[in-house]
Design a protein around this motif. Structure first.
Motif, PDB file in Angstrom:
ATOM      1  N   ALA A 180       0.877  -1.045   0.018  1.00  0.00           N
ATOM      2  CA  ALA A 180       0.120  -0.102   0.129  1.00  0.00           C
ATOM      3  C   ALA A 180       0.913   0.984  -0.096  1.00  0.00           C
ATOM      4  CB  ALA A 180      -0.916   0.005   1.672  1.00  0.00           C
ATOM      5  N   PRO A 181       0.333   2.542  -0.821  1.00  0.00           N
ATOM      6  CA  PRO A 181       1.534   3.471  -0.965  1.00  0.00           C
ATOM      7  C   PRO A 181       1.548   3.727   1.062  1.00  0.00           C
ATOM      8  CG  PRO A 181      -0.692   4.361  -2.176  1.00  0.00           C
ATOM      9  CD  PRO A 181      -0.839   2.477  -1.494  1.00  0.00           C
ATOM     10  N   ALA A 182       2.577   4.726   0.764  1.00  0.00           N
ATOM     11  CA  ALA A 182       2.221   5.346   2.732  1.00  0.00           C
ATOM     12  C   ALA A 182       1.693   6.586   2.281  1.00  0.00           C
ATOM     13  CB  ALA A 182       3.640   6.114   2.569  1.00  0.00           C
ATOM     14  N   ILE A 183       1.031   7.147   3.559  1.00  0.00           N
ATOM     15  CA  ILE A 183      -0.184   8.283   3.462  1.00  0.00           C
ATOM     16  C   ILE A 183      -0.325   8.803   4.611  1.00  0.00           C
ATOM     17  CG2 ILE A 183      -2.558   9.053   3.709  1.00  0.00           C
ATOM     18  CD1 ILE A 183      -3.544   6.020   2.426  1.00  0.00           C
ATOM     19  N   SER A 184       0.222  10.312   4.240  1.00  0.00           N
ATOM     20  CA  SER A 184       0.579  11.228   5.160  1.00  0.00           C
ATOM     21  C   SER A 184      -0.402  11.523   5.871  1.00  0.00           C
ATOM     22  CB  SER A 184       1.164  12.182   4.364  1.00  0.00           C
ATOM     23  OG  SER A 184      -0.181  13.399   3.947  1.00  0.00           O
ATOM     24  N   GLY A 185       0.083  11.955   7.233  1.00  0.00           N
ATOM     25  CA  GLY A 185      -0.626  11.975   8.382  1.00  0.00           C
ATOM     26  C   GLY A 185      -1.668  12.836   8.095  1.00  0.00           C
ATOM     27  N   GLU A 186      -1.920  14.053   7.569  1.00  0.00           N
ATOM     28  CA  GLU A 186      -2.500  14.786   7.388  1.00  0.00           C
ATOM     29  C   GLU A 186      -3.879  14.338   7.094  1.00  0.00           C
ATOM     30  OE1 GLU A 186       0.117  17.727   6.770  1.00  0.00           O
ATOM     31  OE2 GLU A 186       0.988  16.563   8.728  1.00  0.00           O
ATOM     32  N   THR A 187      -3.478  13.102   5.061  1.00  0.00           N
ATOM     33  CA  THR A 187      -4.288  13.186   4.459  1.00  0.00           C
ATOM     34  C   THR A 187      -5.724  12.863   5.259  1.00  0.00           C
ATOM     35  OG1 THR A 187      -2.814  12.299   3.439  1.00  0.00           O
ATOM     36  CG2 THR A 187      -5.191  11.657   2.549  1.00  0.00           C
ATOM     37  N   VAL A 188      -7.107  13.030   4.621  1.00  0.00           N
ATOM     38  CA  VAL A 188      -8.504  13.063   5.139  1.00  0.00           C
ATOM     39  C   VAL A 188      -8.702  11.249   4.354  1.00  0.00           C
ATOM     40  CG1 VAL A 188     -11.246  13.371   5.276  1.00  0.00           C
ATOM     41  CG2 VAL A 188      -9.692  15.140   4.711  1.00  0.00           C
ATOM     42  N   LEU A 189      -9.079  10.247   5.197  1.00  0.00           N
ATOM     43  CA  LEU A 189      -9.367   8.822   4.589  1.00  0.00           C
ATOM     44  C   LEU A 189     -10.653   8.214   4.641  1.00  0.00           C
ATOM     45  CD1 LEU A 189      -6.866   7.272   7.283  1.00  0.00           C
ATOM     46  CD2 LEU A 189      -6.499   8.181   4.413  1.00  0.00           C
ATOM     47  N   MET A 190     -10.629   7.495   3.204  1.00  0.00           N
ATOM     48  CA  MET A 190     -11.717   6.030   3.518  1.00  0.00           C
ATOM     49  C   MET A 190     -11.764   5.151   3.469  1.00  0.00           C
ATOM     50  SD  MET A 190     -13.614   6.899   0.092  1.00  0.00           S
ATOM     51  CE  MET A 190     -11.720   6.716  -1.110  1.00  0.00           C
ATOM     52  N   LYS A 191     -12.642   4.870   3.762  1.00  0.00           N
ATOM     53  CA  LYS A 191     -13.017   3.020   3.540  1.00  0.00           C
ATOM     54  C   LYS A 191     -12.759   2.363   1.905  1.00  0.00           C
ATOM     55  CE  LYS A 191     -11.863   1.114   7.266  1.00  0.00           C
ATOM     56  NZ  LYS A 191     -10.355   1.000   7.900  1.00  0.00           N
ATOM     57  N   ALA A 192     -11.994   1.714   1.661  1.00  0.00           N
ATOM     58  CA  ALA A 192     -12.217   1.132  -0.294  1.00  0.00           C
ATOM     59  C   ALA A 192     -11.834  -0.428  -0.564  1.00  0.00           C
ATOM     60  CB  ALA A 192     -12.138   2.626  -0.804  1.00  0.00           C
ATOM     61  N   ILE A 193     -12.490  -0.888  -1.319  1.00  0.00           N
ATOM     62  CA  ILE A 193     -12.530  -1.779  -1.554  1.00  0.00           C
ATOM     63  C   ILE A 193     -10.747  -1.785  -2.689  1.00  0.00           C
ATOM     64  CG2 ILE A 193     -12.208  -4.071  -2.707  1.00  0.00           C
ATOM     65  CD1 ILE A 193     -13.327  -4.122  -0.513  1.00  0.00           C
ATOM     66  N   VAL A 194      -9.579  -1.903  -3.175  1.00  0.00           N
ATOM     67  CA  VAL A 194      -8.336  -1.872  -4.253  1.00  0.00           C
ATOM     68  C   VAL A 194      -7.744  -3.080  -4.482  1.00  0.00           C
ATOM     69  CG1 VAL A 194      -8.033   0.320  -3.247  1.00  0.00           C
ATOM     70  CG2 VAL A 194      -6.560  -0.476  -1.937  1.00  0.00           C
ATOM     71  N   TYR A 195      -7.013  -3.537  -5.201  1.00  0.00           N
ATOM     72  CA  TYR A 195      -6.536  -4.374  -5.525  1.00  0.00           C
ATOM     73  C   TYR A 195      -5.220  -3.790  -6.625  1.00  0.00           C
ATOM     74  CZ  TYR A 195      -7.870  -4.326 -10.331  1.00  0.00           C
ATOM     75  OH  TYR A 195      -8.290  -3.538 -11.748  1.00  0.00           O
ATOM     76  N   ARG A 196      -4.174  -4.283  -6.154  1.00  0.00           N
ATOM     77  CA  ARG A 196      -2.501  -3.781  -7.114  1.00  0.00           C
ATOM     78  C   ARG A 196      -1.967  -4.915  -7.989  1.00  0.00           C
ATOM     79  NH1 ARG A 196      -2.942  -2.277  -1.812  1.00  0.00           N
ATOM     80  NH2 ARG A 196      -3.141  -0.291  -0.879  1.00  0.00           N
ATOM     81  N   CYS A 197      -2.803  -6.268  -7.562  1.00  0.00           N
ATOM     82  CA  CYS A 197      -2.053  -7.079  -8.563  1.00  0.00           C
ATOM     83  C   CYS A 197      -3.217  -7.861  -9.530  1.00  0.00           C
ATOM     84  CB  CYS A 197      -1.760  -8.057  -7.972  1.00  0.00           C
ATOM     85  SG  CYS A 197      -1.443  -8.705  -6.529  1.00  0.00           S
ATOM     86  N   TYR A 198      -3.589  -8.825 -10.235  1.00  0.00           N
ATOM     87  CA  TYR A 198      -4.297  -9.469 -10.892  1.00  0.00           C
ATOM     88  C   TYR A 198      -4.684 -10.747 -10.183  1.00  0.00           C
ATOM     89  CZ  TYR A 198      -4.593  -6.432 -15.108  1.00  0.00           C
ATOM     90  OH  TYR A 198      -5.366  -4.891 -15.685  1.00  0.00           O
ATOM     91  N   GLY A 199      -5.770 -11.580  -9.970  1.00  0.00           N
ATOM     92  CA  GLY A 199      -5.977 -12.522  -9.389  1.00  0.00           C
ATOM     93  C   GLY A 199      -7.544 -12.624  -9.059  1.00  0.00           C
ATOM     94  N   SER A 200      -7.531 -13.818  -8.037  1.00  0.00           N
ATOM     95  CA  SER A 200      -8.489 -14.030  -7.647  1.00  0.00           C
ATOM     96  C   SER A 200      -9.186 -12.861  -6.782  1.00  0.00           C
ATOM     97  CB  SER A 200      -8.692 -15.375  -6.544  1.00  0.00           C
ATOM     98  OG  SER A 200      -8.057 -15.148  -5.483  1.00  0.00           O
ATOM     99  N   PRO A 201     -10.477 -13.516  -5.751  1.00  0.00           N
ATOM    100  CA  PRO A 201     -10.898 -11.971  -5.189  1.00  0.00           C
ATOM    101  C   PRO A 201      -9.724 -12.318  -3.731  1.00  0.00           C
ATOM    102  CG  PRO A 201     -12.786 -13.780  -5.916  1.00  0.00           C
ATOM    103  CD  PRO A 201     -11.013 -13.850  -6.261  1.00  0.00           C
ATOM    104  N   ASP A 202      -8.971 -13.218  -3.702  1.00  0.00           N
ATOM    105  CA  ASP A 202      -7.716 -12.982  -2.677  1.00  0.00           C
ATOM    106  C   ASP A 202      -6.969 -11.717  -2.881  1.00  0.00           C
ATOM    107  OD1 ASP A 202      -8.712 -15.225  -1.858  1.00  0.00           O
ATOM    108  OD2 ASP A 202      -7.065 -16.364  -2.463  1.00  0.00           O
ATOM    109  N   VAL A 203      -6.656 -10.958  -4.132  1.00  0.00           N
ATOM    110  CA  VAL A 203      -6.170  -9.909  -4.085  1.00  0.00           C
ATOM    111  C   VAL A 203      -6.385  -8.367  -3.593  1.00  0.00           C
ATOM    112  CG1 VAL A 203      -5.049 -10.474  -6.026  1.00  0.00           C
ATOM    113  CG2 VAL A 203      -6.861  -9.239  -6.803  1.00  0.00           C
TER     114      VAL A 203
END
Ligand SMILES: NC(=O)c1ccc[n+]([C@@H]2O[C@H](COP(=O)([O-])OP(=O)(O)OC[C@H]3O[C@@H](n4cnc5c(N)ncnc54)[C@H](OP(=O)(O)O)[C@@H]3O)[C@@H](O)[C@H]2O)c1
Length: 367
Positions: free
Chosen positions: A35-58
């Motif tokens: 996961a990329p580094a996120i700076s302390g001041e960034t406002v966050l949200m929850k999301a589903i992300v993927y960084r490689c191809y594959g089964s739902p395990d990715v």
């Protein structure tokens, strides 16, 4: 060896090497990155992300940066999203050819999901069509998230007041596909006889209702457990595919919309009127040519027969969303909802979709 044979041999070797190289590049899966580094001041949200191809395990349920709308964009707080087969095609990067657009050995964009419905939270300074508080639905990459941004002139429309966010989220890809297959490719007219193969799935349940709203006589093809549901959404005739093959019945249709691809084009020709139209929407799974064989054969067959055979590639358009909104508002179309999952359970929802037996649409509730 004569010179021209040497040249021909060289060209063949060149193309052989090029095709093999392309095949190796397209089918290569890179390892999942961190996961990329996120700076302390960034406002966050929850999301589903993927960084490689594959089964739902990715798929990962993570904190990511909450997007901010550009001048021409709308920020939507997502209330519900829906799952489409497209989601697991891009998750797996399959068929491999889609990687030419989505990223060669790993996805270019880590966001997942397209269909969403929610409430406008903020708008950019040039936005005219929407304001904070508007209830909307639309399609945009990265919809499996708490927030999504979308340019106001893209696939975004007002949610009719008489439908829920979950129902609205079920609409964009599936209902637009059904509408464009029937109206644009299928040239459907009142009184036409239309057969919907795959009538119980996401696209099929919309196709049955939209075709009825156009004044067509609709035959839905589904399995035994879905017969009552497909009749309840308006199909005039039902063919239970576990008992009867529609291509062998002797009946003919002005239009066949095919979500399944389980009969040959020659068999489908028998079920079409002499000038009937066959629209390929879906087909068999496969990483290489499998899913493309139907469209390739259709392209080759079409010039030699009076019937029309063609592939639909649906496009998300705001005007079509508005038409679908009107059809829902008027009560002609009511989305059929199957299972519902939480955002963190998107991998389970996608596994279910991949089984290929959804009854209507699969919904993701964002809390
Ligand atoms: N071309 C485009 O632009 C476009 C756009 C959207 C979707 N698609 C494609 O269209 C296809 C359908 O999408 P979807 O969202 O409707 O999928 P879905 O929601 O997963 O629906 C699949 C449905 O197919 C039915 N089915 C399976 N085998 C069947 C058979 N032999 N005969 C009749 N029905 C059968 C299943 O019913 P049972 O459980 O009863 O088997 C299920 O209800 C997918 O291949 C998708 O990739 C293409």
């Amino acid at each position: 060896m004569k010179r021209r044979y040497k040249i021909a041999g060289g060209i063949l070797i060149f193309f052989g090497v090029a095709i093999t190289t392309l095949a190796l590049v397209l089918s290569h899966n890179s390892a999942c990155g961190p996961a990329p580094a996120i700076s302390g001041e960034t406002v966050l949200m929850k999301a589903i992300v993927y960084r490689c191809y594959g089964s739902p395990d990715v798929l990962n349920f993570e904190d990511v940066a909450k997007p901010t709308p550009a001048d021409d964009e709308v920020l939507v707080k997502v209330v519900a999203a829906s799952v489409n087969p497209l989601d697991w095609h891009v998750m797996r990067g399959s068929p491999y050819l889609i990687r030419l657009g989505s990223g060669l050995s790993a996805p270019n964009d880590s966001g997942m999901g397209v269909d969403f419905a929610g409430t406008v939270e903020a708008v950019g300074k040039n936005v005219k069509r929407f304001k904070p508080g508007d209830e909307v639905f639309g399609g945009r990459d990265g919809a499996f998230a708490e927030y999504v941004t979308i340019p106001e002139d893209r696939a975004l429309a007002r949610k009719p007041a008489n439908i829920t966010f979950a129902q609205a989220a079920s609409v964009p890809i599936a209902a637009i596909t059904a509408l464009q297959a029937l109206r644009d490719k299928g040239k459907l007219k009142p009184g036409h006889k239309v057969l919907i193969n795959g009538a119980s799935g996401g696209v099929g349940t919309f196709a049955v209702q939209i075709a009825k709203s156009f004044g067509a006589e609709v035959t839905g093809v589904c399995s035994t457990r879905n017969v009552d549901m497909v009749r309840s959404i308006g199909a005039d005739h039902i063919i239970d595919y576990t008992r009867e093959d529609y291509t062998e019945s002797g009946k003919q249709y002005d239009l066949i919309i095919d979500m399944v691809g389980n009969h040959s084009l020659m068999a489908n020709r028998r079920a079409l009127t002499p000038e009937g139209i066959f629209v390929i929407v879906g087909g068999p799974k496969g990483n290489w040519l499998g899913p493309l064989m139907g469209p390739i054969k259709a392209l080759m067959l079409s010039p030699f027969v009076d019937q029309e055979f063609g592939l639909l590639l649906a496009k998300l358009r705001k005007d079509d969303l508005a038409i679908l909104g009107d059809l829902m508002q008027a009560g002609f179309v009511t989305p059929v909802i199957d299972r519902r999952y939480r955002l963190s359970d998107v991998p389970v929802a996608i596994r279910y979709s991949e089984e290929g037996h959804a009854q209507g649409k699969i919904i993701i509730d964002i809390e």
